[in-house]
Design a protein around this motif. Structure first.
Motif, PDB file in Angstrom:
ATOM      1  N   LEU A 171       0.849  -1.044   0.155  1.00  0.00           N
ATOM      2  CA  LEU A 171       0.005   0.007   0.083  1.00  0.00           C
ATOM      3  C   LEU A 171       0.847   1.257   0.027  1.00  0.00           C
ATOM      4  CD1 LEU A 171      -1.694   0.525   3.624  1.00  0.00           C
ATOM      5  CD2 LEU A 171       0.397  -0.648   2.982  1.00  0.00           C
ATOM      6  N   PRO A 172       0.296   2.390  -0.303  1.00  0.00           N
ATOM      7  CA  PRO A 172       1.071   3.533  -0.225  1.00  0.00           C
ATOM      8  C   PRO A 172       1.355   3.809   1.131  1.00  0.00           C
ATOM      9  CG  PRO A 172      -0.805   3.833  -1.731  1.00  0.00           C
ATOM     10  CD  PRO A 172      -0.885   2.668  -1.152  1.00  0.00           C
ATOM     11  N   VAL A 173       2.395   4.842   1.244  1.00  0.00           N
ATOM     12  CA  VAL A 173       2.968   4.861   2.783  1.00  0.00           C
ATOM     13  C   VAL A 173       1.786   5.801   3.385  1.00  0.00           C
ATOM     14  CG1 VAL A 173       4.584   5.998   4.135  1.00  0.00           C
ATOM     15  CG2 VAL A 173       5.365   4.857   2.052  1.00  0.00           C
ATOM     16  N   ALA A 174       1.055   6.756   2.670  1.00  0.00           N
ATOM     17  CA  ALA A 174       0.083   7.573   3.278  1.00  0.00           C
ATOM     18  C   ALA A 174      -1.059   6.768   3.927  1.00  0.00           C
ATOM     19  CB  ALA A 174      -0.589   8.755   2.426  1.00  0.00           C
ATOM     20  N   GLU A 175      -1.281   5.528   3.144  1.00  0.00           N
ATOM     21  CA  GLU A 175      -2.630   4.792   3.814  1.00  0.00           C
ATOM     22  C   GLU A 175      -1.970   3.918   4.869  1.00  0.00           C
ATOM     23  OE1 GLU A 175      -4.280   2.180   0.908  1.00  0.00           O
ATOM     24  OE2 GLU A 175      -4.496   3.860  -0.484  1.00  0.00           O
ATOM     25  N   ASP A 192      13.925  -2.655   5.530  1.00  0.00           N
ATOM     26  CA  ASP A 192      14.454  -1.861   4.617  1.00  0.00           C
ATOM     27  C   ASP A 192      13.541  -0.991   3.902  1.00  0.00           C
ATOM     28  OD1 ASP A 192      12.965  -3.165   2.533  1.00  0.00           O
ATOM     29  OD2 ASP A 192      14.478  -4.599   1.968  1.00  0.00           O
ATOM     30  N   GLY A 193      12.214  -0.711   4.469  1.00  0.00           N
ATOM     31  CA  GLY A 193      11.482   0.282   3.688  1.00  0.00           C
ATOM     32  C   GLY A 193      11.429   1.513   4.907  1.00  0.00           C
ATOM     33  N   ILE A 194      12.408   1.401   5.823  1.00  0.00           N
ATOM     34  CA  ILE A 194      12.489   2.613   6.725  1.00  0.00           C
ATOM     35  C   ILE A 194      13.090   3.951   5.941  1.00  0.00           C
ATOM     36  CG2 ILE A 194      14.084   3.410   8.405  1.00  0.00           C
ATOM     37  CD1 ILE A 194      13.474   0.972   9.908  1.00  0.00           C
ATOM     38  N   PRO A 195      13.931   3.887   5.227  1.00  0.00           N
ATOM     39  CA  PRO A 195      14.099   5.179   4.423  1.00  0.00           C
ATOM     40  C   PRO A 195      12.873   5.688   3.689  1.00  0.00           C
ATOM     41  CG  PRO A 195      15.946   3.627   4.158  1.00  0.00           C
ATOM     42  CD  PRO A 195      14.598   2.873   4.744  1.00  0.00           C
ATOM     43  N   VAL A 196      11.889   5.064   3.438  1.00  0.00           N
ATOM     44  CA  VAL A 196      10.912   5.435   2.657  1.00  0.00           C
ATOM     45  C   VAL A 196       9.865   6.095   3.576  1.00  0.00           C
ATOM     46  CG1 VAL A 196       8.702   4.945   1.130  1.00  0.00           C
ATOM     47  CG2 VAL A 196      10.755   3.466   0.944  1.00  0.00           C
ATOM     48  N   ILE A 197       9.785   5.339   4.719  1.00  0.00           N
ATOM     49  CA  ILE A 197       8.922   5.844   5.799  1.00  0.00           C
ATOM     50  C   ILE A 197       9.441   7.205   6.392  1.00  0.00           C
ATOM     51  CG2 ILE A 197       8.244   5.329   8.318  1.00  0.00           C
ATOM     52  CD1 ILE A 197       6.886   3.798   6.357  1.00  0.00           C
ATOM     53  N   LYS A 198      10.746   7.475   6.466  1.00  0.00           N
ATOM     54  CA  LYS A 198      11.195   8.777   7.181  1.00  0.00           C
ATOM     55  C   LYS A 198      10.976   9.903   5.980  1.00  0.00           C
ATOM     56  CE  LYS A 198      15.015   6.742   9.804  1.00  0.00           C
ATOM     57  NZ  LYS A 198      16.571   6.740  10.140  1.00  0.00           N
ATOM     58  N   LYS A 199      11.183   9.548   4.686  1.00  0.00           N
ATOM     59  CA  LYS A 199      11.151  10.512   3.682  1.00  0.00           C
ATOM     60  C   LYS A 199       9.371  10.901   3.895  1.00  0.00           C
ATOM     61  CE  LYS A 199      10.418  11.245  -1.285  1.00  0.00           C
ATOM     62  NZ  LYS A 199      10.579  10.546  -2.610  1.00  0.00           N
ATOM     63  N   ASN A 200       8.694  10.070   4.015  1.00  0.00           N
ATOM     64  CA  ASN A 200       7.291  10.588   3.815  1.00  0.00           C
ATOM     65  C   ASN A 200       6.845  11.205   5.288  1.00  0.00           C
ATOM     66  OD1 ASN A 200       5.149   9.420   1.791  1.00  0.00           O
ATOM     67  ND2 ASN A 200       7.140   8.141   1.866  1.00  0.00           N
ATOM     68  N   GLU A 202       8.759  13.137   6.942  1.00  0.00           N
ATOM     69  CA  GLU A 202       9.254  14.780   6.549  1.00  0.00           C
ATOM     70  C   GLU A 202       7.876  15.503   5.994  1.00  0.00           C
ATOM     71  OE1 GLU A 202      12.713  14.704   4.477  1.00  0.00           O
ATOM     72  OE2 GLU A 202      13.998  13.630   6.206  1.00  0.00           O
ATOM     73  N   GLU A 203       7.369  14.916   5.284  1.00  0.00           N
ATOM     74  CA  GLU A 203       6.228  15.473   4.439  1.00  0.00           C
ATOM     75  C   GLU A 203       4.872  15.623   5.027  1.00  0.00           C
ATOM     76  OE1 GLU A 203       6.100  13.272   0.990  1.00  0.00           O
ATOM     77  OE2 GLU A 203       8.262  13.845   0.131  1.00  0.00           O
ATOM     78  N   THR A 204       4.445  14.419   5.736  1.00  0.00           N
ATOM     79  CA  THR A 204       3.183  14.552   6.414  1.00  0.00           C
ATOM     80  C   THR A 204       3.169  14.199   7.820  1.00  0.00           C
ATOM     81  OG1 THR A 204       3.194  11.950   5.902  1.00  0.00           O
ATOM     82  CG2 THR A 204       2.326  13.384   4.104  1.00  0.00           C
TER      83      THR A 204
END
Length: 266
Positions: A171-175, A192-200, A202-204
């Motif tokens: 699913l999308p990180v926002a969901e 290994d999805g932690i970098p994607v989580i951290k990026k999001n 910062e935004e939301t």
């Protein structure tokens, strides 16, 4: 009992041996070499160093997905080949459950995340606080089921080691953030999805307290797959090697590109 655990679901390749008295050996590597080059030599060296003969293995536990399509296929081929040659079963362990088990005993909600590209993740959320022994598991299996347990939507494993609060999904990180906000619990991310989580983040951001697993527990571990595999084997969840297939959760990139290039049906 000796269980060989294999995880090649991501960039990290990890193998381990678990016996009745605990972890015997673990070999983990995280570099750019492909699993087809590293996995079998790792297993061979692990077995030699632990002085265990292949004939002593009870079963092969394998990270069953989700994850890298290539990595999962290499792991599946390796596990099936070993199981077939040794005439022993395979114990499929969902990759995200294996990641969560890196933090067994954690009081916070453990959220396993793997990078699924396109700002999406493979994710699942788990309670791993009740790290019971094998004997406790047997006693729990024989206990009568309560009415409350029968009515709940939460998938509770028989050994009470892992409770699934958000089933594995892509699913999308926002969901994922929306689902976690609804649960309203403090969480710790692993995978290994932690970098994607951290990026999001910062935004939301998230409306709940959160933290991240330390580096030694952040990625896939063969020891967690082997340890969970041992528990699942004792629960009777082993299968014949011919019956095992990885769980991809969604189509591969090549399949998605092919589908998108095809004209819509009239």
């Amino acid at each position: 009992m000796k269980i060989l655990g294999i995880d090649s679901s991501g960039m990290t390749a990890s193998v381990a041996l678990v016996a009745d008295d605990g972890l015997m050996a673990e070999f983990t590597i995280n570099n750019k070499r492909t699993h087809s080059e590293t996995l079998l030599p790792m297993i061979d060296k692990l077995m030699n160093m632990a002085e265990v003969q292949p004939s002593e293995l009870t079963a092969v536990a394998i990270a069953a997905g989700p994850g890298s399509f290539t990595g999962l296929r290499i792991g599946a081929a390796t596990a099936k080949g070993l199981a077939l040659a040794l005439d022993i079963p395979i114990v499929p362990v969902p990759t995200l459950e294996g990641l969560a088990y890196n933090l067994a005993g954690e009081k916070r909600l453990v959220v396993s995340v793997m990078d699924a590209r396109r700002n999406e993740v493979y994710a699942g959320a788990y309670d791993v606080e009740n790290n019971t022994s094998s004997q406790d598991s047997v006693d729990a299996n024989n206990a009568p089921e309560s009415a409350d347990a029968a009515d709940t939507d939460v998938d509770v494993l028989q050994n009470d080691v892992i409770r699934t609060m958000i089933p594995e999904t892509a699913l999308p990180v926002a969901e994922l953030f929306d689902k976690l906000n609804e649960l309203g619990r403090e969480v710790i991310f692993v995978g290994d999805g932690i970098p994607v989580i951290k990026k999001n983040l910062e935004e939301t951001g998230l409306n709940i307290p959160y933290s991240f697993a330390s580096v030694q527990n952040e990625r896939q571990r063969g020891a967690s797959i082997a340890a969970l595999g041992k528990l699942y084997f004792e629960e009777g969840r082993a299968i014949n090697s011919d019956d095992f297939a990885p769980e991809y959760l969604r189509k591969s990139q090549a399949e998605r590109v092919r589908d998108e290039s095809q004209p819509a049906a009239e």
